[in-house]
Design an enzyme around this catalytic site. Sequence first.
Site, mmCIF file in Angstrom:
data_model
loop_
_atom_site.group_PDB
_atom_site.id
_atom_site.type_symbol
_atom_site.label_atom_id
_atom_site.label_comp_id
_atom_site.label_asym_id
_atom_site.label_seq_id
_atom_site.Cartn_x
_atom_site.Cartn_y
_atom_site.Cartn_z
ATOM 1 C CB ALA A 17 63.074 77.363 62.712
ATOM 2 N N GLY A 20 56.184 80.430 59.537
ATOM 3 C CA GLY A 20 55.009 80.324 60.402
ATOM 4 C C GLY A 20 55.297 80.256 61.900
ATOM 5 N N GLY A 22 56.814 78.030 63.815
ATOM 6 C CA GLY A 22 58.181 77.690 64.235
ATOM 7 C C GLY A 22 59.104 78.896 64.162
ATOM 8 C CE1 TYR A 177 48.599 68.424 59.968
ATOM 9 C CE2 TYR A 177 46.299 68.896 60.496
ATOM 10 C CZ TYR A 177 47.640 69.207 60.606
ATOM 11 O OH TYR A 177 48.042 70.287 61.363
HETATM 12 N N1 LIG Z 1 48.291 76.636 60.612
HETATM 13 C C1 LIG Z 1 47.367 76.035 61.347
HETATM 14 O O1 LIG Z 1 46.184 76.434 61.370
HETATM 15 C C2 LIG Z 1 47.731 74.838 62.174
HETATM 16 C C3 LIG Z 1 46.734 74.262 63.002
HETATM 17 C C4 LIG Z 1 47.061 73.162 63.790
HETATM 18 C C5 LIG Z 1 48.348 72.663 63.760
HETATM 19 N N2 LIG Z 1 49.298 73.234 62.944
HETATM 20 C C6 LIG Z 1 50.639 72.665 62.949
HETATM 21 O O2 LIG Z 1 51.557 73.701 63.234
HETATM 22 C C7 LIG Z 1 52.841 73.340 62.727
HETATM 23 C C8 LIG Z 1 53.441 74.535 62.016
HETATM 24 O O3 LIG Z 1 52.616 74.874 60.917
HETATM 25 P P1 LIG Z 1 52.501 76.360 60.351
HETATM 26 O O4 LIG Z 1 51.073 76.750 60.410
HETATM 27 O O5 LIG Z 1 53.519 77.236 60.949
HETATM 28 O O6 LIG Z 1 52.817 76.085 58.804
HETATM 29 P P2 LIG Z 1 54.098 76.458 57.898
HETATM 30 O O7 LIG Z 1 54.241 77.944 57.811
HETATM 31 O O8 LIG Z 1 53.934 75.711 56.633
HETATM 32 O O9 LIG Z 1 55.328 75.914 58.723
HETATM 33 C C9 LIG Z 1 55.636 74.550 58.723
HETATM 34 C C10 LIG Z 1 57.118 74.415 58.949
HETATM 35 O O10 LIG Z 1 57.445 73.034 58.967
HETATM 36 C C11 LIG Z 1 58.371 72.750 57.929
HETATM 37 N N3 LIG Z 1 58.131 71.428 57.403
HETATM 38 C C12 LIG Z 1 56.973 70.891 56.964
HETATM 39 N N4 LIG Z 1 57.167 69.650 56.548
HETATM 40 C C13 LIG Z 1 58.489 69.389 56.716
HETATM 41 C C14 LIG Z 1 59.322 68.281 56.468
HETATM 42 N N5 LIG Z 1 58.850 67.153 55.906
HETATM 43 N N6 LIG Z 1 60.625 68.368 56.775
HETATM 44 C C15 LIG Z 1 61.131 69.496 57.321
HETATM 45 N N7 LIG Z 1 60.399 70.580 57.561
HETATM 46 C C16 LIG Z 1 59.099 70.527 57.267
HETATM 47 C C17 LIG Z 1 58.127 73.822 56.890
HETATM 48 O O11 LIG Z 1 59.246 73.921 56.023
HETATM 49 P P3 LIG Z 1 59.118 74.634 54.577
HETATM 50 O O12 LIG Z 1 59.397 76.088 54.830
HETATM 51 O O13 LIG Z 1 60.140 73.978 53.739
HETATM 52 O O14 LIG Z 1 57.725 74.391 54.074
HETATM 53 C C18 LIG Z 1 57.932 75.013 57.790
HETATM 54 O O15 LIG Z 1 59.148 75.483 58.297
HETATM 55 C C19 LIG Z 1 52.622 72.110 61.847
HETATM 56 O O16 LIG Z 1 53.011 70.960 62.564
HETATM 57 C C20 LIG Z 1 51.118 72.102 61.626
HETATM 58 O O17 LIG Z 1 50.629 70.807 61.394
HETATM 59 C C21 LIG Z 1 49.012 74.315 62.169
#
Ligand SMILES: NC(=O)c1ccc[n+]([C@@H]2O[C@H](COP(=O)([O-])OP(=O)(O)OC[C@H]3O[C@@H](n4cnc5c(N)ncnc54)[C@H](OP(=O)(O)O)[C@@H]3O)[C@@H](O)[C@H]2O)c1
Length: 301
Positions: A17, A20, A22, A177
């Site tokens: 949260a 992005g 979340g 991944y």
């Molecule tokens: N962006 C895309 O194109 C895409 C496509 C398919 C799936 N997804 C999935 O969507 C989800 C959200 O990604 P997003 O695009 O919103 O990216 P993001 O902005 O990097 O958000 C990821 C969130 O997860 C947290 N996080 C990551 N690893 C963690 C860990 N080991 N422990 C606790 N928190 C953790 C991050 O914390 P920090 O703020 O500390 O980094 C951040 O709050 C992910 O599961 C990703 O795999 C994304």
Amino acid sequence: MNTAPQTRVAVAVVTGASSGIGKSVAKALVMRGWRVIGVGRDAARCAAAAAELRALTADAQVEMIRADLSLLSEAARAARDIAARSDRIDVLVNNAGGVGKQLVMTAEGNEATFAGNHLGPFVLTRCLLPLLRKTAAVSAPGAVRILATSSEGHRYCPGMDWDDLQHTRNFTTGGAYTSAKLANVLFTIELAKRLAGDGIVAHAMEPGVVLDSNFVNHADDSMQRYMATQDDRAVSSDDAAKTLVYLATAEEPGHGSGGYYRECQPLAAAAPALDAAAAARLWRESETLAARAGIAFTDPE
Ligand SMILES: NC(=O)c1ccc[n+]([C@@H]2O[C@H](COP(=O)([O-])OP(=O)(O)OC[C@H]3O[C@@H](n4cnc5c(N)ncnc54)[C@H](OP(=O)(O)O)[C@@H]3O)[C@@H](O)[C@H]2O)c1
């Protein structure tokens, strides 16, 4: 509408949260009057997100818990912290995750991509199941939900590699991944099976290509180059979050379980993600890895 909020303020736990997708989910639920307990990793991003979420409405109920979910001990500690703050959870959104830049082994001996995207969420979910079951016992069937942010990337994984589950022998960032995102769907269908008798539903979703989140900044050069070619089909974090908000709040997703969604519509996941034997085995293997980190679960089998 999800019937849970009618008697009490509904509570959502949203991982990832701080940024992005979340954060967008958290914003949407706060605007609907939900209490949101967010989980984030980076301290500054957690603080900024908490301030942004609290500023949304005069009576916003927002808490942020910091935990690195790639550490199973931290996932278990976060669950204890959540249970100490709330006597109910209506929806758990396992959204945190992403792709890394290189092979990183955690202090607990797990590969960080597998641990952050799957094992940590597995531990968090298992530790929160007593509270989710307690909430389900006083809610309409299907009102309590466990959601996972997976990815269409799961289609690139031919199946879990049981001989090298964490991809440490043949590591590539993309391979780790896509396998972890396959694990998100397998975990969801196993949860759906195991929790059917409790009236708790589980669904996975894929958000599409999101470039306005931090996802790309955490990724290695090859993933960054690939994502840069996807600009023409990118959606915003707010738009990607709509499917999770739909799965959390709409009536229809409460009538089934174990689904995989895109743009608020069911979608067929890849065949390896629908393999019931693999889902059961992943549960057992994850439990063994949790036990290796000293974590035992109290929820009934
Ligand atoms: N962006 C895309 O194109 C895409 C496509 C398919 C799936 N997804 C999935 O969507 C989800 C959200 O990604 P997003 O695009 O919103 O990216 P993001 O902005 O990097 O958000 C990821 C969130 O997860 C947290 N996080 C990551 N690893 C963690 C860990 N080991 N422990 C606790 N928190 C953790 C991050 O914390 P920090 O703020 O500390 O980094 C951040 O709050 C992910 O599961 C990703 O795999 C994304």
